[in-house]
Scaffold this motif. Structure first.
Motif, mmCIF file in Angstrom:
data_model
loop_
_atom_site.group_PDB
_atom_site.id
_atom_site.type_symbol
_atom_site.label_atom_id
_atom_site.label_comp_id
_atom_site.label_asym_id
_atom_site.label_seq_id
_atom_site.Cartn_x
_atom_site.Cartn_y
_atom_site.Cartn_z
ATOM 1 N N ASP A 119 -4.297 85.381 128.708
ATOM 2 C CA ASP A 119 -4.370 84.319 127.893
ATOM 3 C C ASP A 119 -4.393 83.225 128.843
ATOM 4 O OD1 ASP A 119 -4.938 85.259 125.309
ATOM 5 O OD2 ASP A 119 -2.712 85.262 125.082
ATOM 6 N N ALA A 120 -3.236 83.186 129.796
ATOM 7 C CA ALA A 120 -3.146 82.436 131.013
ATOM 8 C C ALA A 120 -4.354 82.321 131.810
ATOM 9 C CB ALA A 120 -2.001 82.770 131.794
ATOM 10 N N GLN A 121 -5.242 83.349 132.280
ATOM 11 C CA GLN A 121 -6.304 83.119 133.050
ATOM 12 C C GLN A 121 -7.404 82.482 132.283
ATOM 13 O OE1 GLN A 121 -7.183 87.164 134.345
ATOM 14 N NE2 GLN A 121 -5.418 87.690 134.994
ATOM 15 N N VAL A 122 -7.492 82.774 130.951
ATOM 16 C CA VAL A 122 -8.586 82.127 130.275
ATOM 17 C C VAL A 122 -8.133 80.549 130.231
ATOM 18 C CG1 VAL A 122 -9.779 81.994 127.873
ATOM 19 C CG2 VAL A 122 -9.175 84.280 128.666
ATOM 20 N N ALA A 123 -7.163 80.310 130.154
ATOM 21 C CA ALA A 123 -6.320 78.668 129.885
ATOM 22 C C ALA A 123 -6.855 78.300 131.202
ATOM 23 C CB ALA A 123 -5.121 78.629 129.555
ATOM 24 N N GLU A 124 -6.598 78.725 132.326
ATOM 25 C CA GLU A 124 -6.931 78.230 133.715
ATOM 26 C C GLU A 124 -8.444 78.139 133.917
ATOM 27 O OE1 GLU A 124 -5.607 80.640 136.989
ATOM 28 O OE2 GLU A 124 -4.443 79.050 137.771
ATOM 29 N N ALA A 125 -9.140 78.966 133.271
ATOM 30 C CA ALA A 125 -10.685 78.993 133.596
ATOM 31 C C ALA A 125 -11.108 77.928 132.827
ATOM 32 C CB ALA A 125 -11.263 80.296 133.398
ATOM 33 N N LEU A 126 -10.639 77.629 131.607
ATOM 34 C CA LEU A 126 -11.222 76.725 130.554
ATOM 35 C C LEU A 126 -10.830 75.343 131.231
ATOM 36 C CD1 LEU A 126 -10.749 76.698 126.759
ATOM 37 C CD2 LEU A 126 -10.228 74.467 128.134
ATOM 38 N N LEU A 127 -9.748 74.959 131.750
ATOM 39 C CA LEU A 127 -9.408 73.804 132.180
ATOM 40 C C LEU A 127 -10.234 73.403 133.375
ATOM 41 C CD1 LEU A 127 -7.665 71.265 132.180
ATOM 42 C CD2 LEU A 127 -5.761 72.578 133.108
ATOM 43 N N ARG A 128 -10.383 74.549 134.257
ATOM 44 C CA ARG A 128 -11.082 74.320 135.543
ATOM 45 C C ARG A 128 -12.804 73.886 135.242
ATOM 46 N NH1 ARG A 128 -9.432 78.582 137.833
ATOM 47 N NH2 ARG A 128 -10.977 79.900 137.075
ATOM 48 N N GLU A 129 -13.381 74.511 134.221
ATOM 49 C CA GLU A 129 -14.851 74.219 133.688
ATOM 50 C C GLU A 129 -14.545 72.735 133.153
ATOM 51 O OE1 GLU A 129 -15.641 77.087 130.767
ATOM 52 O OE2 GLU A 129 -15.766 78.788 132.266
ATOM 53 N N VAL A 130 -13.735 72.492 132.431
ATOM 54 C CA VAL A 130 -13.622 71.164 131.866
ATOM 55 C C VAL A 130 -13.594 70.179 133.185
ATOM 56 C CG1 VAL A 130 -12.292 69.171 130.746
ATOM 57 C CG2 VAL A 130 -12.786 71.524 129.576
ATOM 58 N N MET A 131 -12.932 70.168 134.003
ATOM 59 C CA MET A 131 -12.658 69.224 135.367
ATOM 60 C C MET A 131 -13.977 69.073 135.952
ATOM 61 S SD MET A 131 -8.689 69.954 136.581
ATOM 62 C CE MET A 131 -7.262 69.201 135.827
ATOM 63 N N VAL A 132 -14.635 70.434 136.380
ATOM 64 C CA VAL A 132 -15.839 70.399 136.938
ATOM 65 C C VAL A 132 -16.702 69.624 136.366
ATOM 66 C CG1 VAL A 132 -17.644 71.895 137.825
ATOM 67 C CG2 VAL A 132 -15.204 72.552 138.352
ATOM 68 N N ALA A 133 -17.036 69.781 134.904
ATOM 69 C CA ALA A 133 -17.920 68.925 134.215
ATOM 70 C C ALA A 133 -18.156 67.671 134.190
ATOM 71 C CB ALA A 133 -17.712 69.560 132.617
ATOM 72 N N PRO A 135 -15.627 63.677 134.705
ATOM 73 C CA PRO A 135 -14.019 62.900 134.753
ATOM 74 C C PRO A 135 -13.479 63.114 133.331
ATOM 75 C CG PRO A 135 -15.860 61.297 134.491
ATOM 76 C CD PRO A 135 -16.436 62.479 134.945
ATOM 77 N N LEU A 136 -12.024 63.326 133.358
ATOM 78 C CA LEU A 136 -11.070 63.340 132.230
ATOM 79 C C LEU A 136 -10.480 62.076 132.314
ATOM 80 C CD1 LEU A 136 -9.892 66.890 132.098
ATOM 81 C CD2 LEU A 136 -10.970 65.815 130.388
ATOM 82 N N THR A 137 -10.902 61.143 131.574
ATOM 83 C CA THR A 137 -10.310 59.660 131.754
ATOM 84 C C THR A 137 -9.265 59.272 131.036
ATOM 85 O OG1 THR A 137 -11.927 58.916 130.180
ATOM 86 C CG2 THR A 137 -12.591 58.593 132.445
ATOM 87 N N LEU A 138 -8.130 58.621 131.435
ATOM 88 C CA LEU A 138 -6.665 58.374 130.812
ATOM 89 C C LEU A 138 -6.978 56.880 130.114
ATOM 90 C CD1 LEU A 138 -3.871 58.873 130.374
ATOM 91 C CD2 LEU A 138 -3.636 57.595 132.504
ATOM 92 N N GLU A 139 -6.461 57.099 128.838
ATOM 93 C CA GLU A 139 -6.333 55.873 128.081
ATOM 94 C C GLU A 139 -4.787 55.883 127.615
ATOM 95 O OE1 GLU A 139 -9.067 55.776 125.044
ATOM 96 O OE2 GLU A 139 -10.807 56.148 125.921
ATOM 97 N N ILE A 167 -3.988 59.615 126.153
ATOM 98 C CA ILE A 167 -5.361 60.321 125.693
ATOM 99 C C ILE A 167 -6.031 60.482 126.979
ATOM 100 C CG2 ILE A 167 -7.289 59.921 124.293
ATOM 101 C CD1 ILE A 167 -5.826 57.727 122.734
ATOM 102 N N PHE A 168 -6.497 61.714 127.119
ATOM 103 C CA PHE A 168 -7.232 62.158 128.127
ATOM 104 C C PHE A 168 -8.984 62.249 127.289
ATOM 105 C CE2 PHE A 168 -3.731 62.853 130.420
ATOM 106 C CZ PHE A 168 -4.208 62.456 131.918
ATOM 107 N N ARG A 169 -9.812 61.711 127.644
ATOM 108 C CA ARG A 169 -11.443 61.977 127.341
ATOM 109 C C ARG A 169 -12.044 62.632 128.115
ATOM 110 N NH1 ARG A 169 -12.517 58.866 122.526
ATOM 111 N NH2 ARG A 169 -11.095 57.482 122.033
ATOM 112 N N ASP A 170 -13.169 63.432 127.655
ATOM 113 C CA ASP A 170 -14.022 64.363 128.624
ATOM 114 C C ASP A 170 -15.109 63.784 128.956
ATOM 115 O OD1 ASP A 170 -15.599 64.534 126.614
ATOM 116 O OD2 ASP A 170 -15.064 66.701 125.880
ATOM 117 N N THR A 171 -16.018 64.334 129.699
ATOM 118 C CA THR A 171 -17.411 63.426 130.201
ATOM 119 C C THR A 171 -18.001 63.027 128.931
ATOM 120 O OG1 THR A 171 -19.044 63.539 131.796
ATOM 121 C CG2 THR A 171 -18.639 65.488 130.559
ATOM 122 N N ALA A 172 -17.927 63.557 127.927
ATOM 123 C CA ALA A 172 -18.943 63.253 126.930
ATOM 124 C C ALA A 172 -18.179 62.186 125.901
ATOM 125 C CB ALA A 172 -19.232 64.454 125.994
ATOM 126 N N GLY A 173 -16.915 61.784 126.543
ATOM 127 C CA GLY A 173 -16.116 60.774 125.478
ATOM 128 C C GLY A 173 -15.469 61.289 124.376
#
Length: 383
Positions: A119-133, A135-139, A167-173
């Motif tokens: 589960d930890a490996q999947v969580a790490e990979a999921l977060l990495r994919e989101v960051m590569v996709a 900006p995760l912008t802060l509000e 709040i962190f928003r992904d690249t799609a808002g």
């Protein structure tokens, strides 16, 4: 360390929410005082600043500067905590945060639901994919607690009044993570990369501690790990990618050599036992052995046949094995250690200990066996 000064309004973030307080400097003209930490008195709302050395005089007008290096690392830790907790929650909503700790480079998430290493490996990979996709912008928003139901909070909050949402928003808002939090965070979640899970530990039933690093501290850690792995690989004349295969081969060779060593020890111990002269004391046979290696003691003293007693020393280690019910190995060993000095104990069949006078130990075992065996022989004869 002293806590005499308050600054209102304050620029130093006070310790809280699992995050350290800010460090930095207070200045008045050419004079400077180092701030080593800050904490909040919740009852009064006063922020106390720990100042190293002598205190500024009362009523001194001060300016403050936060230690940017320390603050940025705290922001990376806290941002990484939000994003990694959200990644775990997306894998399984049961992985709820019970507690967090961000007081050092190795940060912790205590999660319910018993996440696994996979589960930890999947969580790490999921977060990495989101960051590569993208900006995760802060509000940040101040929201009345009565309106919190409009937001998908990852973790419920008991706060009332105006509550600050991070709040962190992904690249799609789209909303990636929404948390009630008053801590410090990076303006882009991507700046907390890499977020690296270091390990999991089950700390009690239903609660697992995930240790991780984020941002510069994670990058430094991974860099050091790679440098160590590269140096190790060079020592084996192989590449870093081939290290697991090389280590597995060495582990197999170690196991093979350990088995061979065990077999040879057993054979040598058996030969030494056979070569030791048998001393007969009535119906009891005694073998006394001085062994070259303490590793031979278990093999030499195992499976002592009926009617036989064995006493052995190897350096300062000593042991007694007995196949005679009337001669308790533990009692023989303790009696011999009383005379020769040392400590130890064991069962009726096998006992072991340590003495600085091994020859005296053996002599005392010999004397005790001779005495007890002769007495037993006399008793049996009279019957």
């Amino acid at each position: 360390m002293k806590w005499p000064w308050t600054l209102q309004p304050f620029i130093f973030y006070p310790q809280g929410g699992g995050q350290n307080g800010d460090q930095g400097w207070l200045r008045a003209g050419a004079e400077e005082w180092t701030v080593t930490g800050t904490r909040l008195d919740k009852a009064s709302g006063v922020v106390w600043h720990a100042v190293a050395g002598e205190l500024p005089p009362v009523d001194t007008q001060l300016s403050g500067e936060v230690d940017a290096h320390s603050r940025l690392r705290q922001m990376a830790r806290h941002t990484g905590e939000h994003l990694l907790a959200q990644a775990f929650a997306r894998i399984n909503p049961a992985f709820e945060v019970a507690a967090v700790g961000m007081r050092g480079p190795d940060c912790t998430l205590d999660l319910r639901g018993s996440p696994s290493e996979a589960d930890a490996q999947v969580a790490e990979a999921l977060l990495r994919e989101v960051m590569v996709a993208g900006p995760l912008t802060l509000e940040t928003q101040l929201v009345p607690h009565t309106e919190l139901g409009r937001y998908p909070l990852r973790r419920a909050t008991p706060l009332t009044g105006d509550v600050q949402l991070v709040i962190f928003r992904d690249t799609a808002g789209e909303l990636f993570d929404v948390s009630a939090c008053a801590g410090t965070h990076l303006p882009l979640g991507n700046l907390a990369a890499p977020v690296t899970v270091l390990g999991l530990e089950h700390i009690r039933a239903g609660l697992t501690r995930v240790t991780f690093r984020a941002g510069p501290e994670a990058a430094e850690y991974l860099g050091e790990v790679y440098r160590s792995a590269r140096a190790l690989a060079q020592g084996f004349n192989t590449g870093v990618a081939e290290l697991p295969e090389r280590v597995e081969a060495l582990r197999s060779e170690r196991d093979r050599l350990a088995a061979e060593q065990s077999r040879l020890r057993a054979a040598l111990a058996a030969a030494l036992v056979t070569a030791a002269p048998v001393e007969a004391y009535g119906p009891v046979q005694l073998r006394v052995l001085s062994l070259p290696d303490a590793g031979l003691l278990p093999a030499a003293l195992s499976e002592v046949p009926a009617g036989e007693v064995r006493a052995a020393v190897a350096g300062e280690r000593c042991s007694v094995g007995s196949g005679v019910p009337e001669l308790d190995a533990g009692a023989l060993l303790r009696a011999a250690l009383t005379v020769s000095g040392g400590k130890g104990g064991g069962r009726a069949e096998l006992a072991q200990g340590q003495t600085q006078q091994p020859e005296q130990f053996l002599a005392e075992v010999r004397r005790a066996v001779a005495e007890k065996a002769s007495w037993s022989y006399v008793c049996h004869s009279r019957r």
